[in-house]
Design an enzyme around this catalytic site. Structure first.
Site, PDB file in Angstrom:
ATOM      1  N   HIS A  75     -55.271-100.612  -7.182  1.00 20.12           N
ATOM      2  CA  HIS A  75     -54.464-100.415  -6.007  1.00 20.12           C
ATOM      3  C   HIS A  75     -55.880 -99.883  -5.043  1.00 20.12           C
ATOM      4  O   HIS A  75     -56.420 -98.963  -5.441  1.00 20.12           O
ATOM      5  CB  HIS A  75     -53.661 -99.341  -5.973  1.00 20.12           C
ATOM      6  CG  HIS A  75     -52.308 -99.946  -6.452  1.00 20.12           C
ATOM      7  ND1 HIS A  75     -51.004 -99.448  -6.498  1.00 20.12           N
ATOM      8  CD2 HIS A  75     -52.088-100.983  -7.264  1.00 20.12           C
ATOM      9  CE1 HIS A  75     -49.996-100.008  -6.828  1.00 20.12           C
ATOM     10  NE2 HIS A  75     -50.610-101.196  -7.438  1.00 20.12           N
ATOM     11  N   TYR A 204     -45.915 -92.160  -0.865  1.00 25.07           N
ATOM     12  CA  TYR A 204     -45.358 -90.668  -0.927  1.00 25.07           C
ATOM     13  C   TYR A 204     -44.781 -90.429   0.219  1.00 25.07           C
ATOM     14  O   TYR A 204     -45.187 -90.389   1.269  1.00 25.07           O
ATOM     15  CB  TYR A 204     -46.777 -89.885  -0.964  1.00 25.07           C
ATOM     16  CG  TYR A 204     -47.479 -89.891  -2.364  1.00 25.07           C
ATOM     17  CD1 TYR A 204     -48.264 -91.122  -2.703  1.00 25.07           C
ATOM     18  CD2 TYR A 204     -47.236 -88.923  -3.184  1.00 25.07           C
ATOM     19  CE1 TYR A 204     -48.881 -91.083  -4.071  1.00 25.07           C
ATOM     20  CE2 TYR A 204     -47.928 -88.916  -4.508  1.00 25.07           C
ATOM     21  CZ  TYR A 204     -48.703 -89.898  -4.742  1.00 25.07           C
ATOM     22  OH  TYR A 204     -49.235 -90.089  -6.082  1.00 25.07           O
ATOM     23  N   LYS A 301     -53.050 -85.921 -11.370  1.00 22.30           N
ATOM     24  CA  LYS A 301     -54.196 -85.857 -12.136  1.00 22.30           C
ATOM     25  C   LYS A 301     -54.128 -85.315 -13.332  1.00 22.30           C
ATOM     26  O   LYS A 301     -55.236 -85.162 -13.809  1.00 22.30           O
ATOM     27  CB  LYS A 301     -54.842 -84.653 -11.067  1.00 22.30           C
ATOM     28  CG  LYS A 301     -55.338 -84.823  -9.744  1.00 22.30           C
ATOM     29  CD  LYS A 301     -56.694 -85.189  -9.890  1.00 22.30           C
ATOM     30  CE  LYS A 301     -57.316 -86.137  -8.710  1.00 22.30           C
ATOM     31  NZ  LYS A 301     -57.113 -87.614  -8.879  1.00 22.30           N
ATOM     32  N   TYR A 387     -58.191 -87.917  -4.378  1.00 24.21           N
ATOM     33  CA  TYR A 387     -57.141 -88.702  -5.156  1.00 24.21           C
ATOM     34  C   TYR A 387     -57.830 -89.912  -6.095  1.00 24.21           C
ATOM     35  O   TYR A 387     -57.456 -89.978  -7.071  1.00 24.21           O
ATOM     36  CB  TYR A 387     -55.889 -89.381  -4.140  1.00 24.21           C
ATOM     37  CG  TYR A 387     -54.736 -89.936  -4.702  1.00 24.21           C
ATOM     38  CD1 TYR A 387     -53.371 -89.462  -4.569  1.00 24.21           C
ATOM     39  CD2 TYR A 387     -54.797 -91.395  -5.623  1.00 24.21           C
ATOM     40  CE1 TYR A 387     -52.313 -89.996  -5.274  1.00 24.21           C
ATOM     41  CE2 TYR A 387     -53.694 -91.924  -6.093  1.00 24.21           C
ATOM     42  CZ  TYR A 387     -52.362 -91.004  -5.933  1.00 24.21           C
ATOM     43  OH  TYR A 387     -51.676 -91.690  -6.335  1.00 24.21           O
TER      44      TYR A 387
HETATM   45  P1  RFL Z   1     -50.595 -84.045 -24.586  1.00 21.41           P
HETATM   46  O1  RFL Z   1     -50.241 -85.499 -23.762  1.00 21.41           O
HETATM   47  O2  RFL Z   1     -49.509 -82.807 -24.190  1.00 21.41           O
HETATM   48  O3  RFL Z   1     -50.948 -84.010 -25.962  1.00 21.41           O
HETATM   49  C1  RFL Z   1     -50.896 -82.896 -26.783  1.00 21.41           C
HETATM   50  C2  RFL Z   1     -50.632 -83.146 -28.131  1.00 21.41           C
HETATM   51  O4  RFL Z   1     -50.759 -81.938 -29.027  1.00 21.41           O
HETATM   52  C3  RFL Z   1     -49.452 -82.043 -30.143  1.00 21.41           C
HETATM   53  N1  RFL Z   1     -49.430 -80.687 -30.524  1.00 21.41           N
HETATM   54  C4  RFL Z   1     -49.851 -80.405 -31.640  1.00 21.41           C
HETATM   55  N2  RFL Z   1     -50.515 -81.004 -32.826  1.00 21.41           N
HETATM   56  C5  RFL Z   1     -50.734 -80.253 -33.608  1.00 21.41           C
HETATM   57  N3  RFL Z   1     -50.402 -79.153 -34.145  1.00 21.41           N
HETATM   58  C6  RFL Z   1     -49.580 -78.329 -33.166  1.00 21.41           C
HETATM   59  N4  RFL Z   1     -49.223 -77.038 -33.330  1.00 21.41           N
HETATM   60  C7  RFL Z   1     -49.338 -78.954 -31.667  1.00 21.41           C
HETATM   61  N5  RFL Z   1     -48.641 -78.444 -30.852  1.00 21.41           N
HETATM   62  C8  RFL Z   1     -48.748 -79.777 -29.812  1.00 21.41           C
HETATM   63  C9  RFL Z   1     -48.446 -82.494 -28.931  1.00 21.41           C
HETATM   64  O5  RFL Z   1     -47.512 -83.077 -29.920  1.00 21.41           O
HETATM   65  C10 RFL Z   1     -49.167 -83.788 -28.224  1.00 21.41           C
HETATM   66  O6  RFL Z   1     -48.909 -84.992 -28.853  1.00 21.41           O
HETATM   67  O7  RFL Z   1     -51.844 -83.158 -23.697  1.00 21.41           O
HETATM   68  P2  RFL Z   1     -53.290 -84.184 -23.346  1.00 21.41           P
HETATM   69  O8  RFL Z   1     -53.807 -84.956 -24.577  1.00 21.41           O
HETATM   70  O9  RFL Z   1     -54.071 -82.608 -22.923  1.00 21.41           O
HETATM   71  O10 RFL Z   1     -53.020 -84.783 -22.187  1.00 21.41           O
HETATM   72  C11 RFL Z   1     -52.337 -84.528 -20.664  1.00 21.41           C
HETATM   73  C12 RFL Z   1     -51.579 -85.261 -20.333  1.00 21.41           C
HETATM   74  O11 RFL Z   1     -50.505 -85.816 -21.178  1.00 21.41           O
HETATM   75  C13 RFL Z   1     -50.833 -84.725 -19.086  1.00 21.41           C
HETATM   76  O12 RFL Z   1     -51.697 -83.854 -18.209  1.00 21.41           O
HETATM   77  C14 RFL Z   1     -50.014 -85.556 -18.378  1.00 21.41           C
HETATM   78  O13 RFL Z   1     -49.029 -86.457 -18.795  1.00 21.41           O
HETATM   79  C15 RFL Z   1     -49.187 -84.920 -17.475  1.00 21.41           C
HETATM   80  N6  RFL Z   1     -47.896 -85.555 -16.591  1.00 21.41           N
HETATM   81  C16 RFL Z   1     -48.216 -86.330 -15.665  1.00 21.41           C
HETATM   82  N7  RFL Z   1     -49.624 -86.458 -15.277  1.00 21.41           N
HETATM   83  C17 RFL Z   1     -49.915 -87.216 -14.435  1.00 21.41           C
HETATM   84  O14 RFL Z   1     -51.079 -87.558 -13.905  1.00 21.41           O
HETATM   85  N8  RFL Z   1     -48.826 -88.085 -13.683  1.00 21.41           N
HETATM   86  C18 RFL Z   1     -47.466 -87.868 -14.072  1.00 21.41           C
HETATM   87  O15 RFL Z   1     -46.705 -88.681 -13.562  1.00 21.41           O
HETATM   88  C19 RFL Z   1     -47.410 -87.016 -15.180  1.00 21.41           C
HETATM   89  N9  RFL Z   1     -46.040 -87.026 -15.773  1.00 21.41           N
HETATM   90  C20 RFL Z   1     -46.892 -85.266 -17.158  1.00 21.41           C
HETATM   91  C21 RFL Z   1     -45.515 -86.068 -16.645  1.00 21.41           C
HETATM   92  C22 RFL Z   1     -46.502 -84.500 -18.303  1.00 21.41           C
HETATM   93  C23 RFL Z   1     -44.878 -84.234 -18.722  1.00 21.41           C
HETATM   94  N10 RFL Z   1     -45.004 -83.170 -19.662  1.00 21.41           N
HETATM   95  C24 RFL Z   1     -45.940 -82.527 -20.324  1.00 21.41           C
HETATM   96  C25 RFL Z   1     -43.729 -82.821 -19.893  1.00 21.41           C
HETATM   97  C26 RFL Z   1     -44.348 -86.032 -17.224  1.00 21.41           C
HETATM   98  C27 RFL Z   1     -44.238 -84.939 -18.458  1.00 21.41           C
HETATM   99  C28 RFL Z   1     -42.705 -84.991 -18.805  1.00 21.41           C
HETATM  100  C1  PHB Z   2     -46.328 -92.130 -11.928  1.00 24.62           C
HETATM  101  O1  PHB Z   2     -46.407 -93.318 -11.823  1.00 24.62           O
HETATM  102  O2  PHB Z   2     -45.600 -91.703 -12.971  1.00 24.62           O
HETATM  103  C2  PHB Z   2     -46.822 -91.155 -10.956  1.00 24.62           C
HETATM  104  C3  PHB Z   2     -47.771 -91.710  -9.983  1.00 24.62           C
HETATM  105  C4  PHB Z   2     -48.240 -90.832  -8.919  1.00 24.62           C
HETATM  106  C5  PHB Z   2     -48.040 -89.620  -9.255  1.00 24.62           C
HETATM  107  C6  PHB Z   2     -47.128 -88.911 -10.250  1.00 24.62           C
HETATM  108  C7  PHB Z   2     -46.802 -89.670 -11.094  1.00 24.62           C
HETATM  109  O3  PHB Z   2     -48.624 -88.548  -8.310  1.00 24.62           O
END
Ligand code: RFL
Ligand code: PHB
Length: 394
Positions: A75, A204, A301, A387
């Site tokens: 994009h 957005y 992020k 961004y």
């Molecule tokens: P993760 O992906 O949470 O992975 C951490 C892993 O550690 C495991 N764990 C353990 N393992 C062994 N022993 C233990 N005691 C443990 N405790 C936990 C967990 O099961 C897990 O598999 O962290 P990581 O690798 O740092 O990655 C970060 C990203 O996943 C996170 O920043 C993003 O997904 C945040 N986030 C979003 N970010 C975006 O940029 N755009 C989004 O749309 C977006 N949506 C989200 C999200 C995070 C969410 N969470 C955490 C609730 C939506 C959700 C629902």
């Molecule tokens: C998503 O596609 O999940 C998404 C995209 C942009 C954002 C957050 C989530 O700022």
């Protein structure tokens, strides 16, 4: 207890832990990964959707870019809108950098496949993970594996990649650890729908009823978010109510634009908070990704920051364990935190610019800020630069 020795013990098989094991293997460093959940559960969690330029460059550079190049959607920018106005910000024109739509689920699948091919040792479905001897040269991680066997992994370093609820952050002693937290007075209601996106790039939308975001996962799957009150339950909203709110907030009918609804396949409520825990290193423990910091998702992020952390951490750990060179490891926390605070600020800025807080004064400031960002090259470039992502090592 069954004891093994490795160079780096990695806690967490999310994107941070899996990418770290991949980058370490490329440097000739051996690791063992432990994870509480199953492989299928980790791979199917619907989370982030946007990869910034530096993340994409890194994935290509380490051999993980093949499917991303084929299936990812590049994009040029985003749309920023408020009632009666929609503006396209072209990041390529503004900064020469772009972003990619490629879900975290896909990144995770690519990582799992690459590590499987590389023979990586990963223990899934472990219990009782605990960290030991972090202030010595032989730190260890203990856990009970899925078969009930008590295991100990002794290493040169431990990487805490266990997200916001894992034990690693708490292993930094209270008298050295400092945390910063901001909880926002609203949440996101996220839905996934089996329908082609009604837009070519993400929208957005600022709206008096609350923020809305139109994102996507593929040519056939759309992702939407609505600002909702903090106590909202995912089942509180009928599908009709979701589509009505999205149509109103995203401007259905405005200048001939229409929103096409479709079957909702997933729904969840996501609280919004900023959290930073410092330092990101204590003794031989190194924190990366959500284990050290959480950002609200408005700036897209979270995943990108996790990737940037491990891009710094992998060479630092390689220097430490292969050459006994401590300098990059000693610098890791300060260097990583510079980017963490930049992304924390950007995510807070995007969040507070776009969500309704109920304060009429803030509302006028938001609209003034949006007009400035959309009409001034300096304003637009500031948003685009953050961004699309600052270079790794910023
Ligand atoms: P993760 O992906 O949470 O992975 C951490 C892993 O550690 C495991 N764990 C353990 N393992 C062994 N022993 C233990 N005691 C443990 N405790 C936990 C967990 O099961 C897990 O598999 O962290 P990581 O690798 O740092 O990655 C970060 C990203 O996943 C996170 O920043 C993003 O997904 C945040 N986030 C979003 N970010 C975006 O940029 N755009 C989004 O749309 C977006 N949506 C989200 C999200 C995070 C969410 N969470 C955490 C609730 C939506 C959700 C629902
Ligand atoms: C998503 O596609 O999940 C998404 C995209 C942009 C954002 C957050 C989530 O700022």
């Amino acid at each position: 207890m069954d004891t093994v020795r490795t160079q780096v013990a990695i806690i967490g098989a999310g994107p941070a832990g899996m990418l770290l094991s991949h980058l370490l293997a490329a440097e000739g460093v051996e690791s063992v990964v432990v994870e509480t959940r199953s492989q299928e559960y980790v791979a199917s969690r619907i989370r982030a959707g946007i990869l910034e330029q530096s993340t994409v460059d890194l994935l290509h550079g380490c051999g993980l870019g093949e499917r991303l190049a084929r299936e990812g959607d590049r994009h040029r920018g985003i749309y920023l809108q408020w009632p009666g106005e929609r503006h396209h910000l072209d990041f390529v024109d503004l900064t020469g950098r772009s972003v990619w739509v490629y879900g975290q689920t896909e990144v995770q699948k690519d990582l799992v496949e690459a590590r499987r091919a590389g023979g990586q040792v990963i223990h899934y479905e472990v219990e009782d993970t605990a960290l030991h001897d972090l202030e010595t040269d032989s730190p260890a991680v203990t856990f009970t594996d899925s078969g009930g066997v008590a295991r100990r992994v002794v290493a040169d370093a431990v990487a805490g990649c266990d997200g916001s609820f894992g034990p690693s952050r708490g292993a930094v002693p209270d008298d050295v650890r400092r945390t910063w937290e901001k909880v926002y007075p609203y949440s996101w209601f996220g839905i996934l729908a089996d329908v082609a996106p009604s837009t070519d790039e993400l929208i957005y939308a600022w709206h008096p009823d609350g923020f809305a975001l139109h994102s996507m996962r593929s040519a056939h799957v759309s992702r939407f978010y609505l600002q909702v009150p903090n106590d909202t339950e995912a089942d509180d909203w009928s599908d009709d109510r979701i589509w009505e709110a999205l149509a109103a907030r995203l401007g259905h009918g405005q200048d001939g634009w229409t929103l096409t609804p479709g079957p909702v396949t997933d729904r969840s409520v996501l609280p919004m908070r900023s959290h930073v825990s410092t330092p990101m290193r204590h003794g031989r423990l190194f924190l990366a990704g959500d284990a050290a910091h959480i950002v609200p998702p408005t700036g897209a992020k979270g995943l990108n920051l996790a990737v940037a952390d491990v891009a710094l951490l992998a060479p630092a750990l390689a220097a430490l364990v292969l050459k006994d060179d401590h300098r990059p490891a000693d610098d890791y926390s300060d260097t990583a935190l510079r980017r963490v605070w930049r992304c924390t600020h950007f995510s807070w800025w995007m969040t507070t610019m776009l969500h309704q807080s109920g304060d009429p004064f803030e509302r006028e400031l938001q609209l003034s800020q949006l007009r400035w960002v959309a009409s001034s090259e300096a304003g637009a470039t500031g948003l685009a630069e953050n961004y699309a992502g600052l270079p790794i090592g910023f």
